[in-house]
Motif scaffolding. Sequence first.
Motif, mmCIF file in Angstrom:
data_model
loop_
_atom_site.group_PDB
_atom_site.id
_atom_site.type_symbol
_atom_site.label_atom_id
_atom_site.label_comp_id
_atom_site.label_asym_id
_atom_site.label_seq_id
_atom_site.Cartn_x
_atom_site.Cartn_y
_atom_site.Cartn_z
ATOM 1 N N MET A 275 0.848 -1.163 0.000
ATOM 2 C CA MET A 275 0.000 0.000 0.000
ATOM 3 C C MET A 275 0.901 1.236 0.000
ATOM 4 O O MET A 275 1.746 1.391 0.865
ATOM 5 C CB MET A 275 -0.911 -0.017 1.240
ATOM 6 C CG MET A 275 -1.959 1.048 1.202
ATOM 7 S SD MET A 275 -3.016 1.165 2.667
ATOM 8 C CE MET A 275 -3.954 -0.316 2.608
ATOM 9 N N GLY A 276 0.674 2.098 -0.946
ATOM 10 C CA GLY A 276 1.468 3.305 -1.055
ATOM 11 C C GLY A 276 0.973 4.399 -0.136
ATOM 12 O O GLY A 276 -0.089 4.294 0.495
ATOM 13 N N VAL B 265 -5.656 8.489 1.288
ATOM 14 C CA VAL B 265 -7.060 8.407 0.888
ATOM 15 C C VAL B 265 -7.856 7.644 1.941
ATOM 16 O O VAL B 265 -8.976 8.035 2.294
ATOM 17 C CB VAL B 265 -7.194 7.746 -0.502
ATOM 18 C CG1 VAL B 265 -8.647 7.422 -0.819
ATOM 19 C CG2 VAL B 265 -6.619 8.646 -1.576
ATOM 20 N N PHE B 266 -7.298 6.574 2.466
ATOM 21 C CA PHE B 266 -7.930 5.775 3.507
ATOM 22 C C PHE B 266 -8.233 6.644 4.729
ATOM 23 O O PHE B 266 -9.343 6.608 5.276
ATOM 24 C CB PHE B 266 -6.979 4.627 3.865
ATOM 25 C CG PHE B 266 -7.567 3.531 4.686
ATOM 26 C CD1 PHE B 266 -8.555 2.712 4.180
ATOM 27 C CD2 PHE B 266 -7.113 3.301 5.972
ATOM 28 C CE1 PHE B 266 -9.086 1.682 4.936
ATOM 29 C CE2 PHE B 266 -7.631 2.283 6.728
ATOM 30 C CZ PHE B 266 -8.619 1.479 6.213
ATOM 31 N N LEU B 267 -7.273 7.454 5.151
ATOM 32 C CA LEU B 267 -7.456 8.321 6.316
ATOM 33 C C LEU B 267 -8.465 9.437 6.039
ATOM 34 O O LEU B 267 -9.286 9.774 6.906
ATOM 35 C CB LEU B 267 -6.119 8.905 6.750
ATOM 36 C CG LEU B 267 -5.114 7.913 7.322
ATOM 37 C CD1 LEU B 267 -3.782 8.608 7.589
ATOM 38 C CD2 LEU B 267 -5.637 7.265 8.580
ATOM 39 N N SER C 23 -18.473 2.095 -7.014
ATOM 40 C CA SER C 23 -17.055 2.256 -6.704
ATOM 41 C C SER C 23 -16.689 3.727 -6.794
ATOM 42 O O SER C 23 -17.457 4.551 -7.266
ATOM 43 C CB SER C 23 -16.211 1.430 -7.683
ATOM 44 O OG SER C 23 -16.404 1.903 -8.997
ATOM 45 N N GLY C 24 -15.528 4.054 -6.327
ATOM 46 C CA GLY C 24 -15.070 5.429 -6.330
ATOM 47 C C GLY C 24 -15.032 6.008 -4.934
ATOM 48 O O GLY C 24 -15.449 5.379 -3.955
ATOM 49 N N ALA D 17 -17.176 5.152 -1.501
ATOM 50 C CA ALA D 17 -16.435 4.735 -0.308
ATOM 51 C C ALA D 17 -16.839 5.571 0.905
ATOM 52 O O ALA D 17 -16.993 5.043 2.011
ATOM 53 C CB ALA D 17 -14.932 4.848 -0.551
ATOM 54 N N ILE D 18 -17.035 6.867 0.702
ATOM 55 C CA ILE D 18 -17.459 7.735 1.803
ATOM 56 C C ILE D 18 -18.874 7.364 2.255
ATOM 57 O O ILE D 18 -19.147 7.275 3.454
ATOM 58 C CB ILE D 18 -17.357 9.221 1.410
ATOM 59 C CG1 ILE D 18 -15.883 9.617 1.259
ATOM 60 C CG2 ILE D 18 -18.064 10.114 2.417
ATOM 61 C CD1 ILE D 18 -15.660 11.000 0.699
ATOM 62 N N LEU D 19 -19.787 7.138 1.307
ATOM 63 C CA LEU D 19 -21.151 6.729 1.663
ATOM 64 C C LEU D 19 -21.155 5.394 2.388
ATOM 65 O O LEU D 19 -21.852 5.225 3.402
ATOM 66 C CB LEU D 19 -22.017 6.636 0.416
ATOM 67 C CG LEU D 19 -22.464 7.942 -0.210
ATOM 68 C CD1 LEU D 19 -23.163 7.680 -1.533
ATOM 69 C CD2 LEU D 19 -23.380 8.697 0.724
ATOM 70 N N HIS D 20 -20.392 4.469 1.873
ATOM 71 C CA HIS D 20 -20.275 3.134 2.458
ATOM 72 C C HIS D 20 -19.785 3.236 3.901
ATOM 73 O O HIS D 20 -20.376 2.676 4.822
ATOM 74 C CB HIS D 20 -19.293 2.348 1.578
ATOM 75 C CG HIS D 20 -19.204 0.907 1.847
ATOM 76 N ND1 HIS D 20 -18.147 0.363 2.510
ATOM 77 C CD2 HIS D 20 -20.018 -0.112 1.520
ATOM 78 C CE1 HIS D 20 -18.312 -0.937 2.583
ATOM 79 N NE2 HIS D 20 -19.454 -1.260 1.987
#
Length: 84
Positions: free
Chosen positions: A1-2, A8-10, A58-59, A63-66
């Motif tokens: 993981m870069g 983006v995860f954070l 996806s996108g 991801a934020i909604l999920h």
Amino acid sequence: MGIESILVFLIVGAVAGWLAGLIVSGFGFGLIGNIVVGIVGAFIAGYLFPAIGVSLGSGIVAAILHSTIGAVILLVLIKVIKRA
């Protein structure tokens, strides 16, 4: 993981935690709290949504909604357990 993926995860975790805090409590939980709530919410939704056959796409917005939906579920459960 870069480093970009971690960033983006954070960011997704922070936004999702903040939104869930606004929805459930009316306020956020600070930066670290929002990130933790958002990431745990993402894990909850990642487990729950495929089990019931729901897909949000996806996108980054998906991801934020999920993550937000999972975080709302987490915060509601915590609120119910605290009242019991």
